[in-house]
Design an enzyme around this catalytic site. Structure first.
Site, PDB file in Angstrom:
ATOM      1  N   ARG A  56      -2.556  -2.105  -3.609  1.00  0.00           N
ATOM      2  CA  ARG A  56      -3.756  -1.083  -3.424  1.00  0.00           C
ATOM      3  C   ARG A  56      -3.431   0.065  -4.326  1.00  0.00           C
ATOM      4  NH1 ARG A  56      -6.253   1.416   2.077  1.00  0.00           N
ATOM      5  NH2 ARG A  56      -8.137   2.076   1.106  1.00  0.00           N
ATOM      6  N   GLU A 101      -7.884  -4.826   5.027  1.00  0.00           N
ATOM      7  CA  GLU A 101      -7.821  -4.565   3.620  1.00  0.00           C
ATOM      8  C   GLU A 101      -6.556  -5.193   2.951  1.00  0.00           C
ATOM      9  OE1 GLU A 101      -8.108  -0.596   4.895  1.00  0.00           O
ATOM     10  OE2 GLU A 101      -9.359  -0.236   3.345  1.00  0.00           O
ATOM     11  N   ASN A 113       0.764  -1.184   0.086  1.00  0.00           N
ATOM     12  CA  ASN A 113       0.185  -0.008   0.010  1.00  0.00           C
ATOM     13  C   ASN A 113       0.785   1.299  -0.091  1.00  0.00           C
ATOM     14  OD1 ASN A 113      -1.990   2.064   0.681  1.00  0.00           O
ATOM     15  ND2 ASN A 113      -2.804   1.143   2.382  1.00  0.00           N
ATOM     16  N   GLY A 161     -10.977   2.191  12.435  1.00  0.00           N
ATOM     17  CA  GLY A 161     -10.332   2.329  13.987  1.00  0.00           C
ATOM     18  C   GLY A 161     -11.476   3.130  14.859  1.00  0.00           C
ATOM     19  N   GLY A 167      -9.918   7.892   7.266  1.00  0.00           N
ATOM     20  CA  GLY A 167     -10.884   8.268   6.065  1.00  0.00           C
ATOM     21  C   GLY A 167     -11.886   7.410   6.627  1.00  0.00           C
ATOM     22  N   GLU A 197     -14.487   0.352  15.174  1.00  0.00           N
ATOM     23  CA  GLU A 197     -14.244  -0.803  15.830  1.00  0.00           C
ATOM     24  C   GLU A 197     -14.050  -0.603  17.348  1.00  0.00           C
ATOM     25  OE1 GLU A 197     -10.747  -2.724  13.925  1.00  0.00           O
ATOM     26  OE2 GLU A 197     -11.703  -2.347  11.868  1.00  0.00           O
ATOM     27  N   ASN A 198     -13.554   0.756  17.788  1.00  0.00           N
ATOM     28  CA  ASN A 198     -12.898   0.741  19.015  1.00  0.00           C
ATOM     29  C   ASN A 198     -13.745   2.087  19.816  1.00  0.00           C
ATOM     30  OD1 ASN A 198     -10.531  -0.812  18.995  1.00  0.00           O
ATOM     31  ND2 ASN A 198     -10.084   0.634  17.112  1.00  0.00           N
ATOM     32  N   ASP A 246      -7.156  12.949  15.454  1.00  0.00           N
ATOM     33  CA  ASP A 246      -7.272  11.774  16.017  1.00  0.00           C
ATOM     34  C   ASP A 246      -8.529  11.797  16.929  1.00  0.00           C
ATOM     35  OD1 ASP A 246      -6.915   9.588  17.944  1.00  0.00           O
ATOM     36  OD2 ASP A 246      -5.063   9.098  17.020  1.00  0.00           O
ATOM     37  N   MET A 247      -9.374  10.790  16.613  1.00  0.00           N
ATOM     38  CA  MET A 247     -10.744  10.859  17.659  1.00  0.00           C
ATOM     39  C   MET A 247     -10.169  10.814  19.120  1.00  0.00           C
ATOM     40  SD  MET A 247     -14.051  11.410  17.300  1.00  0.00           S
ATOM     41  CE  MET A 247     -14.696  11.069  15.686  1.00  0.00           C
ATOM     42  N   ARG A 248      -9.229   9.948  19.495  1.00  0.00           N
ATOM     43  CA  ARG A 248      -8.962   9.699  20.789  1.00  0.00           C
ATOM     44  C   ARG A 248      -8.592  11.075  21.527  1.00  0.00           C
ATOM     45  NH1 ARG A 248      -5.310   4.648  19.180  1.00  0.00           N
ATOM     46  NH2 ARG A 248      -5.087   6.138  17.578  1.00  0.00           N
ATOM     47  N   ARG A 297     -10.186  15.658   6.332  1.00  0.00           N
ATOM     48  CA  ARG A 297     -10.857  15.829   4.892  1.00  0.00           C
ATOM     49  C   ARG A 297     -12.151  16.529   5.313  1.00  0.00           C
ATOM     50  NH1 ARG A 297     -10.430  10.338   2.100  1.00  0.00           N
ATOM     51  NH2 ARG A 297      -8.481   9.683   3.477  1.00  0.00           N
ATOM     52  N   HIS A 336     -12.835   3.000  -0.691  1.00  0.00           N
ATOM     53  CA  HIS A 336     -13.011   2.030   0.591  1.00  0.00           C
ATOM     54  C   HIS A 336     -13.609   0.612   0.259  1.00  0.00           C
ATOM     55  CE1 HIS A 336     -12.729   5.493   3.565  1.00  0.00           C
ATOM     56  NE2 HIS A 336     -11.512   4.687   3.598  1.00  0.00           N
ATOM     57  N   LYS A 385       3.252   0.666   3.190  1.00  0.00           N
ATOM     58  CA  LYS A 385       2.786  -0.426   4.000  1.00  0.00           C
ATOM     59  C   LYS A 385       3.043  -1.824   3.337  1.00  0.00           C
ATOM     60  CE  LYS A 385      -0.774   2.049   6.600  1.00  0.00           C
ATOM     61  NZ  LYS A 385      -2.019   2.260   6.760  1.00  0.00           N
TER      62      LYS A 385
HETATM   63  P1  ADP Z   1      -6.875   4.673   8.732  1.00  0.00           P
HETATM   64  O1  ADP Z   1      -7.962   5.288   7.737  1.00  0.00           O
HETATM   65  O2  ADP Z   1      -5.634   5.387   8.717  1.00  0.00           O
HETATM   66  O3  ADP Z   1      -6.554   3.185   8.496  1.00  0.00           O
HETATM   67  P2  ADP Z   1      -7.799   3.684  11.238  1.00  0.00           P
HETATM   68  O4  ADP Z   1      -8.829   2.897  10.815  1.00  0.00           O
HETATM   69  O5  ADP Z   1      -6.752   3.123  12.059  1.00  0.00           O
HETATM   70  O6  ADP Z   1      -7.408   4.683  10.045  1.00  0.00           O
HETATM   71  O7  ADP Z   1      -8.594   4.762  12.333  1.00  0.00           O
HETATM   72  C1  ADP Z   1      -7.966   5.700  12.963  1.00  0.00           C
HETATM   73  C2  ADP Z   1      -9.017   6.347  13.667  1.00  0.00           C
HETATM   74  O8  ADP Z   1      -9.666   5.547  14.686  1.00  0.00           O
HETATM   75  C3  ADP Z   1      -8.420   7.633  14.628  1.00  0.00           C
HETATM   76  O9  ADP Z   1      -9.364   8.694  14.552  1.00  0.00           O
HETATM   77  C4  ADP Z   1      -8.247   7.057  15.977  1.00  0.00           C
HETATM   78  O10 ADP Z   1      -8.365   7.813  16.823  1.00  0.00           O
HETATM   79  C5  ADP Z   1      -9.569   6.240  15.998  1.00  0.00           C
HETATM   80  N1  ADP Z   1      -9.492   5.343  17.102  1.00  0.00           N
HETATM   81  C6  ADP Z   1      -8.621   4.056  17.212  1.00  0.00           C
HETATM   82  N2  ADP Z   1      -8.872   3.624  18.517  1.00  0.00           N
HETATM   83  C7  ADP Z   1      -9.925   4.411  19.153  1.00  0.00           C
HETATM   84  C8  ADP Z   1     -10.155   4.470  20.485  1.00  0.00           C
HETATM   85  N3  ADP Z   1     -10.001   3.366  21.173  1.00  0.00           N
HETATM   86  N4  ADP Z   1     -11.430   5.344  20.887  1.00  0.00           N
HETATM   87  C9  ADP Z   1     -11.677   6.158  19.803  1.00  0.00           C
HETATM   88  N5  ADP Z   1     -10.941   6.529  18.596  1.00  0.00           N
HETATM   89  C10 ADP Z   1     -10.258   5.398  18.248  1.00  0.00           C
END
Ligand code: ADP
Length: 402
Positions: free
Chosen positions: A93, A379, A9, A328, A212, A331-332, A283-285, A241, A181, A16
């Site tokens: 990819r 992916e 990728n 991300g 994304g 899933e989390n 970053d959502m975190r 974006r 995607h 990657k």
């Molecule tokens: P990419 O599109 O680069 O592959 P990912 O699928 O890894 O990205 O997702 C990245 C996003 O997921 C980031 O915004 C990150 O903050 C969020 N994320 C990952 N783990 C958590 C978590 N435990 N709580 C909240 N957001 C999370």
């Protein structure tokens, strides 16, 4: 060690990779890694499955590292760490397959030329994806090179899902809603077919929520609409974006703010979305941890747009049997998922708060008319599977799926 499929990728500043062995009817992940900082002083990090992480600066002379040097480093590392590995196929990819590529394809001189011609449709991704292909041909000259497209899964959309309300000539020239995607959606749908065959035959929305983000409406296994459009800018707000934007805003930026195409590109791709709205982070975190109002506003906007698009795509599908959250965030992020799916009982989604808090696979209540699931996307595995399948190796990634 036996036959290996490598996945690549390649982006503007990173590559990657993953290596997967084909043996006994399945693909087994062996290693994965990342070369970061291409175009400058690059670093190489990789890990064998279950092993220690290797990390080093790629070129000690500090010469600018290009994609060819990166792939040569992958080859050297594999020769050292995976002795006897026979790379039979390299799956790439490739973001854009244009209107015609609806399947992965073996890269030949002819297809490479076709894919080069699509660069103006994805100038921030396609040239680097193809630089990765060229570099892999150089490093692995005896392996088959296979291009796997983010757009391919959406190629069976009906005309009205792909067109804009512009004169027909633009559609004919390729100005269409391609959707992206696709490798993630395809992977999720294969898992669904394996684990939930009845749901997989129905009306499904997959929410790929990562850096994304997009949603895809799938009816009986076929993508019928997606939130991403001509480029990967449209639809949901993302890490950096903007997502859906009135085109009048772009006209205003050009005519009143005198911004150039390059400046607007930078604003919309790199400095908007969660990062632009919050002024804090993409970053959502970080946003969840922040007490700033701007962070809360960015989260609220993200959530409201996802909810709105779920409604729109459900209308396209004429109902909803299953919603899958992945990526991300999907899933989390427990709180974001709760905010997206709350108060949707009227609509058929009854979320199970405890299951959601525990990140369980099924997060809807028993008996909820619409089933809500968390599934992990992969992916790389999809690319490896496509590559194996295209080489006639009949080694489906997802167990027992034909
Ligand atoms: P990419 O599109 O680069 O592959 P990912 O699928 O890894 O990205 O997702 C990245 C996003 O997921 C980031 O915004 C990150 O903050 C969020 N994320 C990952 N783990 C958590 C978590 N435990 N709580 C909240 N957001 C999370």
């Amino acid at each position: 060690m036996g036959d290996i499929i490598l996945t690549i990728n390649a982006g503007s500043s990173s590559v990657k990779f993953s290596a997967q062995e084909i043996a006994e009817g399945k693909l087994t992940p062996l290693a994965s890694g990342l070369i970061d900082g291409i175009g400058g002083k690059a670093t190489f990090s990789a890990r064998k499955s279950g092993g220690e992480k290797t990390h080093f600066v790629l070129d000690q002379t500090h010469a600018a590292v290009d994609h060819k040097m990166a792939l040569t480093a992958v080859l050297d590392w594999m020769e050292d760490q995976l002795p006897g590995a026979n790379v039979v196929g390299v799956g790439h990819r490739v973001v854009h397959g244009g209107p015609n590529y609806a399947q992965p394809v073996l890269v030949t001189t002819e297809t490479f030329k076709d894919l080069k011609a699509l660069e103006p449709l994805a100038p921030l991704h396609q040239p680097y994806n193809l630089a990765g292909v060229e570099a892999a041909i150089h490093a692995f000259p005896h392996a088959a090179q296979v291009a796997c497209f983010d757009t391919a899964f959406h190629r069976k959309h009906p005309f009205i899902a792909d067109t804009f309300a512009l004169p027909r000539q633009y559609y004919d020239e390729g100005v269409r809603r391609y959707g992206f995607h696709g490798l993630s959606y395809e992977f999720i749908h294969r898992i669904l077919r394996y684990e939930e065959p009845v749901l997989a035959r129905g009306k499904v929305i997959v929410a790929h929520l990562g850096n994304g983000a997009s949603l895809c409406a799938i009816n009986a296994g076929r993508s019928v609409a997606s939130t991403m459009g001509f480029t990967a800018l449209d639809g949901l707000p993302m890490g950096t974006r903007c997502g859906q934007l009135d085109p009048g805003v772009v006209l205003y930026l050009m005519s009143e703010k005198k911004m150039s195409a390059a400046e607007i590109t930078d604003l919309l791709y790199k400095n908007s979305g969660l990062k632009g709205m919050s002024g804090i982070s993409n970053d959502m975190r970080d946003l969840e941890a922040s007490t700033e109002q701007s962070a809360k506003d960015a989260i609220d906007y993200f959530v409201s747009r996802v909810r709105r698009e779920i409604g729109g795509l459900s209308a396209v599908l004429g109902g909803l049997d299953c919603i899958v959250l992945t990526g991300g965030i999907g899933e989390n992020a427990v709180n974001i998922r709760r905010a997206i799916l709350k108060d949707m009982e009227w609509f058929g989604i009854q979320i199970d708060e405890d299951a959601n808090a525990r990140n369980e696979r099924v997060i809807s209540e028993k008996g909820s008319p619409t089933v809500a699931l968390i599934l992990k996307t992969d992916e790389e595995r999809m690319i490896a599977a496509h590559t194996a399948e295209l080489l006639g190796l009949k080694q489906p990634i997802v167990p027992a799926i034909s």
